[in-house]
Design a protein around this motif. Sequence first.
Motif, PDB file in Angstrom:
ATOM      1  N   SER A  54      -1.657  10.387  13.706  1.00 26.09           N
ATOM      2  CA  SER A  54      -0.223  10.367  13.395  1.00 26.09           C
ATOM      3  C   SER A  54       0.155  10.088  14.770  1.00 26.09           C
ATOM      4  O   SER A  54       1.229   9.364  15.267  1.00 26.09           O
ATOM      5  N   PHE A  57      -0.324   6.200  15.131  1.00 26.49           N
ATOM      6  CA  PHE A  57       0.505   5.559  14.505  1.00 26.49           C
ATOM      7  C   PHE A  57       1.865   5.702  15.111  1.00 26.49           C
ATOM      8  O   PHE A  57       2.747   4.802  15.244  1.00 26.49           O
ATOM      9  N   TYR A 133      -6.687   7.653   7.975  1.00 27.13           N
ATOM     10  CA  TYR A 133      -5.029   7.949   8.049  1.00 27.13           C
ATOM     11  C   TYR A 133      -4.494   6.929   8.874  1.00 27.13           C
ATOM     12  O   TYR A 133      -3.365   6.422   8.379  1.00 27.13           O
ATOM     13  N   ARG A 137      -1.509   4.500   7.030  1.00 25.55           N
ATOM     14  CA  ARG A 137      -0.003   4.378   7.557  1.00 25.55           C
ATOM     15  C   ARG A 137       0.389   2.833   7.944  1.00 25.55           C
ATOM     16  O   ARG A 137       1.479   2.548   7.748  1.00 25.55           O
ATOM     17  N   SER A 140       2.824   0.762   5.671  1.00 29.04           N
ATOM     18  CA  SER A 140       4.249   0.713   5.955  1.00 29.04           C
ATOM     19  C   SER A 140       4.978   0.613   7.085  1.00 29.04           C
ATOM     20  O   SER A 140       6.079   0.550   7.377  1.00 29.04           O
ATOM     21  N   ASN A 174       8.340  12.134   1.466  1.00 28.99           N
ATOM     22  CA  ASN A 174       7.306  12.226   2.083  1.00 28.99           C
ATOM     23  C   ASN A 174       6.678  13.879   1.813  1.00 28.99           C
ATOM     24  O   ASN A 174       5.489  14.079   1.446  1.00 28.99           O
ATOM     25  N   ALA A 193      -1.159  10.551   4.539  1.00 29.41           N
ATOM     26  CA  ALA A 193      -0.946   9.377   4.930  1.00 29.41           C
ATOM     27  C   ALA A 193      -0.058   8.549   3.633  1.00 29.41           C
ATOM     28  O   ALA A 193       0.869   7.845   4.134  1.00 29.41           O
ATOM     29  N   SER A 196       3.539   9.537   3.443  1.00 28.64           N
ATOM     30  CA  SER A 196       4.245   8.936   4.573  1.00 28.64           C
ATOM     31  C   SER A 196       4.659   7.348   4.190  1.00 28.64           C
ATOM     32  O   SER A 196       5.779   6.997   4.569  1.00 28.64           O
ATOM     33  N   VAL A 197       3.798   6.620   3.771  1.00 30.66           N
ATOM     34  CA  VAL A 197       3.739   5.123   3.443  1.00 30.66           C
ATOM     35  C   VAL A 197       4.899   5.095   2.429  1.00 30.66           C
ATOM     36  O   VAL A 197       6.010   4.320   2.329  1.00 30.66           O
ATOM     37  N   ASP A 200       8.493   5.722   3.670  1.00 29.46           N
ATOM     38  CA  ASP A 200       9.162   4.710   4.575  1.00 29.46           C
ATOM     39  C   ASP A 200       9.813   3.800   3.616  1.00 29.46           C
ATOM     40  O   ASP A 200      10.764   2.913   3.949  1.00 29.46           O
TER      41      ASP A 200
END
Length: 443
Positions: A54, A57, A133, A137, A140, A174, A193, A196-197, A200
């Motif tokens: 993270s 990213f 991860y 990510r 997105s 998320n 991961a 989170s995609v 977004d």
Amino acid sequence: MAYWQDRAAQRRVWAIALPLILSNISVPLVGLVDTAVIGHLDAAYHLGAVAVGSTLFTFVVWLAGFLRMGTTGFAAQACGEGDGAELRRILLQSAWLAVLISLLVWLLRTPLLELGLHYLNSSAELLEHARAYFQIRLISLPAALINFVLIGWFIGAQNSRAPFAILLTVNLVNIALDLLLVALLGLGVEGAAWASVCGDLCGLLLGLALLGPVLRQYPGRFNWLRAVQLKGAALLLRVNRDILIRTLALQSVFYLLVVQGARLGDEVVAANAVLLNFLLITSHALDGLAHALEALGGHALGKRDRRALRQVLVITTGWSLLLSLAFMLAFALGGDLLIALLTDLPGVRAQAQQYLGWVAIMPLVTVWSYLLDGLFIGASRALAMRNTMLLALVCYLPLAWGLQGLNNHLVWFGFLTFMALRSLFLGGWFAWLWRADRWMPAS
């Protein structure tokens, strides 16, 4: 005192700040849920992998933070001037820049990833999961960057409800998918991961749907060809370039914090990941008031209203100090409990509790940099932000080099020193411009 007692001005500030504080708090809340879900798996390397992946990213995304910061200042000034065509140009050109940056990162993703992992002296399991991860990510990335643009544009237009809705959607999706994919389905780091995609992408769809009401307030036309060709974007690009350099310097410091922790062992890097959630909570909450200063300060600049600028500066500074004191007290009294909620790994808990004092005093040190960033962003003074950040980095790097591999207390001491230098240099620059009467030109 007269500025502080003006109830109408207080309402204007809080009409923007409160929704943004509430929505911003949901951002570190996702980090807390990620940490809590992953932190209860069977080994420290899972938590370390999410921290490293993270961070890499976030490094890429925050490098493009100029898409929000640059957009906010120009949008606020366009609204102050009532220029609907300019407001549309800023939106389209910033979104197009987000797409171009995403394409570039996709093309360079493998060397970027290997470069980011090269200096980590971590276990093979941690590095393997961190790679997975990061790759997930990146799917997105365009959505995440365009969300930056939309949030900055809405803040500049003094519409705090839309950023509230976007951020809340991103983070609630998320969190829900974190619990489903990681806690229930057992997908581990990769499940976090994918959560989170999806967040977004959902935030992007909502943000696009919310554009209409604001655009109707400021009549004008979209010029798509002009936007794609980036005509008239020289000043926007110059400001974005300076903010990019400034953000690169800032993210280098956060990356160094991860690297220095990783060299002290998996438990230390995991503990630092837990403690960084404290910093994220503080920064995102205080950023709500800084965003209000961006929007109202930029609007006052567009109208050449010196009194309005002084007023919003006094009000946001006062409330930011009170809020930072509240966070400091909460971390000092309840920090151990929060650490226990985030992980049940005894070694990680012990390490995090050992360094809790550093993050407890952090709010009073960092509050000034958040406020000053908001002030300079609203004025589109990116050159000053760049130069002061580089100066703070130059002063910090010899300290970081001398402290590497020694002790995690010294790592946090170096980080705190950098944050203090950042505030000191930017505050000095503002004081000089203000006293020389160069902050707000007469025409």
